[in-house]
Design a protein around this motif. Structure first.
Motif, PDB file in Angstrom:
ATOM      1  N   ALA A   1       7.231 -58.120 -46.383  1.00  0.00           N
ATOM      2  CA  ALA A   1       5.796 -58.131 -46.079  1.00  0.00           C
ATOM      3  C   ALA A   1       4.968 -58.320 -47.347  1.00  0.00           C
ATOM      4  CB  ALA A   1       5.397 -56.834 -45.374  1.00  0.00           C
ATOM      5  N   ALA A   2       5.361 -57.675 -48.447  1.00  0.00           N
ATOM      6  CA  ALA A   2       4.636 -57.831 -49.714  1.00  0.00           C
ATOM      7  C   ALA A   2       4.732 -59.267 -50.217  1.00  0.00           C
ATOM      8  CB  ALA A   2       5.185 -56.857 -50.756  1.00  0.00           C
ATOM      9  N   GLU A   3       5.911 -59.876 -50.097  1.00  0.00           N
ATOM     10  CA  GLU A   3       6.068 -61.275 -50.523  1.00  0.00           C
ATOM     11  C   GLU A   3       5.213 -62.214 -49.674  1.00  0.00           C
ATOM     12  OE1 GLU A   3      10.211 -62.077 -50.256  1.00  0.00           O
ATOM     13  OE2 GLU A   3      10.747 -60.850 -52.003  1.00  0.00           O
ATOM     14  N   ARG A   4       5.192 -61.973 -48.369  1.00  0.00           N
ATOM     15  CA  ARG A   4       4.392 -62.830 -47.477  1.00  0.00           C
ATOM     16  C   ARG A   4       2.892 -62.667 -47.760  1.00  0.00           C
ATOM     17  NH1 ARG A   4       8.577 -64.684 -47.286  1.00  0.00           N
ATOM     18  NH2 ARG A   4       9.922 -65.107 -45.492  1.00  0.00           N
ATOM     19  N   LEU A   5       2.474 -61.438 -48.103  1.00  0.00           N
ATOM     20  CA  LEU A   5       1.068 -61.204 -48.438  1.00  0.00           C
ATOM     21  C   LEU A   5       0.685 -61.969 -49.705  1.00  0.00           C
ATOM     22  CD1 LEU A   5      -1.602 -59.742 -47.934  1.00  0.00           C
ATOM     23  CD2 LEU A   5      -0.716 -57.810 -49.247  1.00  0.00           C
ATOM     24  N   LEU A   6       1.548 -61.946 -50.725  1.00  0.00           N
ATOM     25  CA  LEU A   6       1.272 -62.704 -51.952  1.00  0.00           C
ATOM     26  C   LEU A   6       1.212 -64.197 -51.673  1.00  0.00           C
ATOM     27  CD1 LEU A   6       3.503 -60.793 -54.546  1.00  0.00           C
ATOM     28  CD2 LEU A   6       1.010 -60.797 -54.395  1.00  0.00           C
ATOM     29  N   ASP A   7       2.120 -64.694 -50.820  1.00  0.00           N
ATOM     30  CA  ASP A   7       2.100 -66.115 -50.463  1.00  0.00           C
ATOM     31  C   ASP A   7       0.809 -66.481 -49.749  1.00  0.00           C
ATOM     32  OD1 ASP A   7       4.560 -66.428 -51.582  1.00  0.00           O
ATOM     33  OD2 ASP A   7       5.675 -66.302 -49.680  1.00  0.00           O
ATOM     34  N   LEU A   8       0.376 -65.619 -48.831  1.00  0.00           N
ATOM     35  CA  LEU A   8      -0.854 -65.878 -48.085  1.00  0.00           C
ATOM     36  C   LEU A   8      -2.073 -65.877 -49.006  1.00  0.00           C
ATOM     37  CD1 LEU A   8      -2.291 -66.253 -45.367  1.00  0.00           C
ATOM     38  CD2 LEU A   8      -2.402 -63.764 -45.175  1.00  0.00           C
ATOM     39  N   GLN A   9      -2.139 -64.928 -49.942  1.00  0.00           N
ATOM     40  CA  GLN A   9      -3.263 -64.885 -50.871  1.00  0.00           C
ATOM     41  C   GLN A   9      -3.288 -66.123 -51.769  1.00  0.00           C
ATOM     42  OE1 GLN A   9      -2.487 -61.131 -52.770  1.00  0.00           O
ATOM     43  NE2 GLN A   9      -3.733 -59.958 -51.308  1.00  0.00           N
ATOM     44  N   ARG A  10      -2.118 -66.562 -52.205  1.00  0.00           N
ATOM     45  CA  ARG A  10      -2.054 -67.762 -53.041  1.00  0.00           C
ATOM     46  C   ARG A  10      -2.501 -68.999 -52.262  1.00  0.00           C
ATOM     47  NH1 ARG A  10       2.643 -67.085 -54.584  1.00  0.00           N
ATOM     48  NH2 ARG A  10       3.769 -68.407 -53.126  1.00  0.00           N
ATOM     49  N   LEU A  11      -2.046 -69.119 -51.011  1.00  0.00           N
ATOM     50  CA  LEU A  11      -2.452 -70.261 -50.185  1.00  0.00           C
ATOM     51  C   LEU A  11      -3.949 -70.243 -49.896  1.00  0.00           C
ATOM     52  CD1 LEU A  11       0.497 -70.456 -47.635  1.00  0.00           C
ATOM     53  CD2 LEU A  11      -0.095 -72.114 -49.405  1.00  0.00           C
ATOM     54  N   GLN A  12      -4.501 -69.054 -49.674  1.00  0.00           N
ATOM     55  CA  GLN A  12      -5.927 -68.957 -49.414  1.00  0.00           C
ATOM     56  C   GLN A  12      -6.736 -69.372 -50.639  1.00  0.00           C
ATOM     57  OE1 GLN A  12      -7.250 -65.068 -48.266  1.00  0.00           O
ATOM     58  NE2 GLN A  12      -9.226 -65.787 -47.528  1.00  0.00           N
ATOM     59  N   ALA A  13      -6.311 -68.952 -51.834  1.00  0.00           N
ATOM     60  CA  ALA A  13      -7.013 -69.350 -53.063  1.00  0.00           C
ATOM     61  C   ALA A  13      -6.919 -70.859 -53.273  1.00  0.00           C
ATOM     62  CB  ALA A  13      -6.417 -68.607 -54.259  1.00  0.00           C
ATOM     63  N   GLU A  14      -5.735 -71.440 -52.998  1.00  0.00           N
ATOM     64  CA  GLU A  14      -5.589 -72.892 -53.136  1.00  0.00           C
ATOM     65  C   GLU A  14      -6.490 -73.626 -52.150  1.00  0.00           C
ATOM     66  OE1 GLU A  14      -1.471 -73.725 -52.656  1.00  0.00           O
ATOM     67  OE2 GLU A  14      -0.894 -72.877 -54.600  1.00  0.00           O
ATOM     68  N   TYR A  15      -6.622 -73.110 -50.924  1.00  0.00           N
ATOM     69  CA  TYR A  15      -7.471 -73.761 -49.934  1.00  0.00           C
ATOM     70  C   TYR A  15      -8.947 -73.706 -50.332  1.00  0.00           C
ATOM     71  CZ  TYR A  15     -10.091 -74.550 -45.677  1.00  0.00           C
ATOM     72  OH  TYR A  15     -11.001 -75.024 -44.772  1.00  0.00           O
ATOM     73  N   VAL A  16      -9.381 -72.552 -50.849  1.00  0.00           N
ATOM     74  CA  VAL A  16     -10.779 -72.422 -51.284  1.00  0.00           C
ATOM     75  C   VAL A  16     -11.076 -73.404 -52.415  1.00  0.00           C
ATOM     76  CG1 VAL A  16     -12.419 -70.865 -52.412  1.00  0.00           C
ATOM     77  CG2 VAL A  16     -11.045 -70.041 -50.497  1.00  0.00           C
ATOM     78  N   ASN A  17     -10.162 -73.508 -53.381  1.00  0.00           N
ATOM     79  CA  ASN A  17     -10.353 -74.461 -54.483  1.00  0.00           C
ATOM     80  C   ASN A  17     -10.357 -75.900 -53.979  1.00  0.00           C
ATOM     81  OD1 ASN A  17     -10.471 -72.395 -56.374  1.00  0.00           O
ATOM     82  ND2 ASN A  17      -8.281 -72.460 -56.796  1.00  0.00           N
ATOM     83  N   TYR A  18      -9.476 -76.204 -53.042  1.00  0.00           N
ATOM     84  CA  TYR A  18      -9.421 -77.556 -52.464  1.00  0.00           C
ATOM     85  C   TYR A  18     -10.718 -77.886 -51.742  1.00  0.00           C
ATOM     86  CZ  TYR A  18      -8.271 -81.129 -49.021  1.00  0.00           C
ATOM     87  OH  TYR A  18      -8.302 -82.239 -48.223  1.00  0.00           O
ATOM     88  N   LYS A  19     -11.240 -76.929 -50.972  1.00  0.00           N
ATOM     89  CA  LYS A  19     -12.476 -77.170 -50.224  1.00  0.00           C
ATOM     90  C   LYS A  19     -13.651 -77.411 -51.167  1.00  0.00           C
ATOM     91  CE  LYS A  19     -15.110 -75.310 -46.336  1.00  0.00           C
ATOM     92  NZ  LYS A  19     -16.417 -75.594 -46.903  1.00  0.00           N
ATOM     93  N   ARG A  20     -13.728 -76.622 -52.250  1.00  0.00           N
ATOM     94  CA  ARG A  20     -14.806 -76.834 -53.224  1.00  0.00           C
ATOM     95  C   ARG A  20     -14.700 -78.220 -53.863  1.00  0.00           C
ATOM     96  NH1 ARG A  20     -14.352 -71.025 -56.326  1.00  0.00           N
ATOM     97  NH2 ARG A  20     -15.378 -69.764 -54.740  1.00  0.00           N
TER      98      ARG A  20
END
Length: 197
Positions: free
Chosen positions: A60-79
């Motif tokens: 669960a901790a690994e999946r949470l880190l993956d999700l946070q990383r993907l969310q940050a990448e998506y925000v940067n991509y959208k900007r």
């Protein structure tokens, strides 16, 4: 054993430097033993071994880190996409204005000569200018403006009578108006300028 013998036997243990008797050679050892005795048993937390952590918790901790990383990448991509979209839009509008510059110059000259006071061509010119203004296209350059090298291109330097109190180089004649789209200058106004006396 007599009472005198008891005091003699206990004398060395109770005497100290002031009493002149021998000193106990291990006072520090006694202090450590006293401190160890005062600590409650089990005060140190047992080390957590990896075997004690449930595998689901680690996953669960690994999946949470993956999700946070993907969310940050998506925000940067959208900007980045939003910024690029604005840049592409500005470039497209500027390229259309550049292509229409000869037409806009002809319309401006026709207005100056009074050829667009009425008639169907006047209506077409008005519609074209209104359509371009919706995209932020603006014509600039008027006699009497202070010369700004970011907005004006001086083609002539003349002697002219300027307004009283003028202290800067001033536009006295607009040879070709300038156009801008928002803050971007598509073409600088080509002007004649004069210096104050």
């Amino acid at each position: 054993m007599s009472e005198h013998d008891n005091t003699t036997a206990a004398g060395p243990e109770q005497s100290g430097p002031a009493g002149g008797g021998p000193v106990d050679a291990t006072p520090a050892a006694g202090a450590e033993a006293a401190e160890a005795a005062t600590e409650p048993a089990g005060s140190e937390a047992p080390p957590v071994e990896e075997a004690d952590v449930h595998p689901d918790t680690t996953l669960a901790a690994e999946r949470l880190l993956d999700l946070q990383r993907l969310q940050a990448e998506y925000v940067n991509y959208k900007r980045r996409v939003d910024r690029d979209r604005d840049v592409v839009r500005e470039q497209a509008v500027a390229s259309v204005i550049e292509a229409l510059l000869p037409v806009l110059d002809d319309i401006h000259l026709a207005r100056q000569h009074g050829d667009l006071e009425s008639g169907p061509f006047a209506a077409i010119a008005d519609k074209l200018e209104a359509t371009l203004s919706r995209f932020g296209v603006e014509r600039f350059g008027e006699p009497g403006e202070a010369f700004d090298p970011n907005l004006h291109e001086a083609l002539m330097h003349t002697q002219a009578e300027l307004a009283p109190g003028t202290e800067v180089t001033t536009v006295v004649q607009v040879l070709q108006p300038g156009y801008r789209s928002g803050d971007r200058v598509v073409r600088a106004a080509r002007v004649a300028v004069a210096d104050p006396q």
